[in-house]
Design an enzyme around this catalytic site. Structure first.
Site, PDB file in Angstrom:
ATOM      1  N   GLY A 102       0.802  -1.211   0.000  1.00 33.03           N
ATOM      2  CA  GLY A 102       0.000   0.000   0.000  1.00 33.03           C
ATOM      3  C   GLY A 102       0.836   1.262   0.000  1.00 33.03           C
ATOM      4  CG  ASP A 103       0.442   6.102   0.969  1.00 34.67           C
ATOM      5  OD1 ASP A 103       0.324   6.711  -0.103  1.00 34.67           O
ATOM      6  OD2 ASP A 103       0.980   6.588   1.982  1.00 34.67           O
ATOM      7  N   GLY A 104       2.264   3.135   2.355  1.00 28.78           N
ATOM      8  CA  GLY A 104       3.513   3.130   3.108  1.00 28.78           C
ATOM      9  C   GLY A 104       4.602   2.341   2.407  1.00 28.78           C
ATOM     10  CB  THR A 127      -4.179  -2.437   0.142  1.00 27.83           C
ATOM     11  OG1 THR A 127      -5.099  -2.109   1.187  1.00 27.83           O
ATOM     12  CG2 THR A 127      -4.351  -1.440  -0.987  1.00 27.83           C
ATOM     13  CG  ASP A 129      -8.276  -0.804   3.413  1.00 25.82           C
ATOM     14  OD1 ASP A 129      -8.976  -1.801   3.681  1.00 25.82           O
ATOM     15  OD2 ASP A 129      -7.603  -0.198   4.265  1.00 25.82           O
ATOM     16  CE  LYS A 215     -36.858  -2.851   4.365  1.00 20.95           C
ATOM     17  NZ  LYS A 215     -35.786  -2.116   3.650  1.00 20.95           N
ATOM     18  CG  HIS A 217     -34.257  -8.231   8.173  1.00 14.62           C
ATOM     19  ND1 HIS A 217     -35.336  -8.721   7.459  1.00 14.62           N
ATOM     20  CD2 HIS A 217     -33.192  -8.246   7.323  1.00 14.62           C
ATOM     21  CE1 HIS A 217     -34.936  -9.027   6.233  1.00 14.62           C
ATOM     22  NE2 HIS A 217     -33.649  -8.752   6.123  1.00 14.62           N
ATOM     23  CB  ILE A 252     -12.976 -13.168   7.958  1.00 22.10           C
ATOM     24  CG1 ILE A 252     -13.378 -14.357   7.081  1.00 22.10           C
ATOM     25  CG2 ILE A 252     -14.011 -12.045   7.832  1.00 22.10           C
ATOM     26  CD1 ILE A 252     -14.700 -14.984   7.479  1.00 22.10           C
TER      27      ILE A 252
END
Length: 322
Positions: A102-104, A127, A129, A215, A217, A252
């Site tokens: 990633g960025d680092g 990554t 993200d 509704k 849930h 996970i």
């Protein structure tokens, strides 16, 4: 270009092994020796560098994680520490370094290219993200997205059975792409993102409107960068009397066999990284934009302080969740 090295750094992501495989095999195909750096930048300091052969990357394309291992190395910010790492590359005659992370991780590669002109560096975005500039998608994002979808589909089953509101917290410190894409994919009633200022009172009102329509849930998708799932649940119950449960998907999301999309992306980017090194390019990150391979100088990647937020997708998710 006769010798290159490859390392994985920062948080692991599914598809890193596929990228290492592509770098290794593309290099060997072009008569370039390849060295694997184990434990990321820490391995550069510890001289944990070993030659890779074709067999070294056999049976790896389908494996999650990274067989080169990864580690945080905050001391790499110190110039004296980097000098030691550079010397360990020099003594083997390594002329190119491919950094997957990633960025680092990119910043470490940039430092090496600045302080040692004879070592070229190329970054590959790895990554879950999806928060790296210079590319539409990062390696691991698609797999993590599918992991979230599979998990939330199961969570919705139990939410429906017990008429509960589930707050699902997913990864995404500064970039809410996982929450946004997953929220749209699972039909979440509300998506809470770091890019959008969300009033939890409005979320409560939306859930209440759904209850009035019958509704039973709801699913609220929360990116960890704006608040925790528990904080969201606590705020919600200040405004509405509902039965809530919090599910933090956690690590996970980083694991599992990479999806087909991530295997293809990693293979394309890995091969392209080697091609750029052959062409004499350095201090660049590779990426995919409009399904075309691209490269962007590290300086430009860092200068774009904020990735472009997909507001159109966010508005669509809101429209479809009425």
């Amino acid at each position: 270009m006769k010798k290159i090295a490859v390392l994985t750094s920062g948080g692991d992501s599914p598809g890193m092994n596929a990228a290492v495989r592509a770098v290794t095999r593309t290099a060997i195909y072009n008569n370039i020796e390849v060295y694997g750096v184990y434990q990321g930048y820490q391995g550069l300091l510890d001289d944990d560098i070993h030659k890779l052969e074709l067999g070294s990357v056999g049976d790896t394309i389908q494996r999650g994680g990274t067989f080169l291992f990864s580690a945080r190395c905050p001391q790499f910010k110190e110039e004296d520490v980097r000098k030691k790492a550079i010397e360990n590359l020099r003594k083997r005659g390594i002329e190119g370094l491919v950094v997957i992370g990633g960025d680092g991780s990119y910043r470490g590669a940039q430092r090496i290219s600045e302080e040692c002109k004879e070592i070229q560096t190329i970054g590959i975005p790895g990554t879950i993200d999806n928060d790296i500039n210079g590319t539409d998608f990062t390696i691991g994002f698609d797999t993590a997205l599918n992991t979230i979808i599979e998990s939330v589909d199961k969570i919705r089953d139990t939410a429906s059975s017990h008429a509960r509101t589930f707050i699902v917290e997913v990864m995404g410190r500064d970039c809410g792409d996982l929450a946004l894409w997953a929220g749209l994919s699972v039909g979440a009633e509300t998506i809470v993102l770091p890019e959008v200022n969300t009033d939890i009172k409005d979320v409560a009102e939306k859930i209440e409107q759904g209850i009035k329509r019958g509704k039973k849930h709801s699913i609220v998708m929360v990116a960890e960068g704006c608040m925790s799932g528990q904080e969201c649940a606590d705020e919600l119950t200040k405004y509405i009397n509902i039965d809530t449960r919090v599910s933090v998907l956690g690590h996970i999301q980083r694991g599992g066999s990479p999806s087909g999309a991530d295997r293809v992306l990693a293979s394309r980017l890995g091969g392209y990284a080697v091609e750029l090194l052959k062409q004499g390019e350095t201090a660049k990150g590779v990426g995919i934009r409009n399904n075309q391979l691209t490269s962007t100088p590290f300086d430009e990647i860092f200068a774009e302080s904020d990735r472009k937020f997909n507001s159109q997708m966010y508005e669509l998710a809101k429209e479809l969740s009425i």
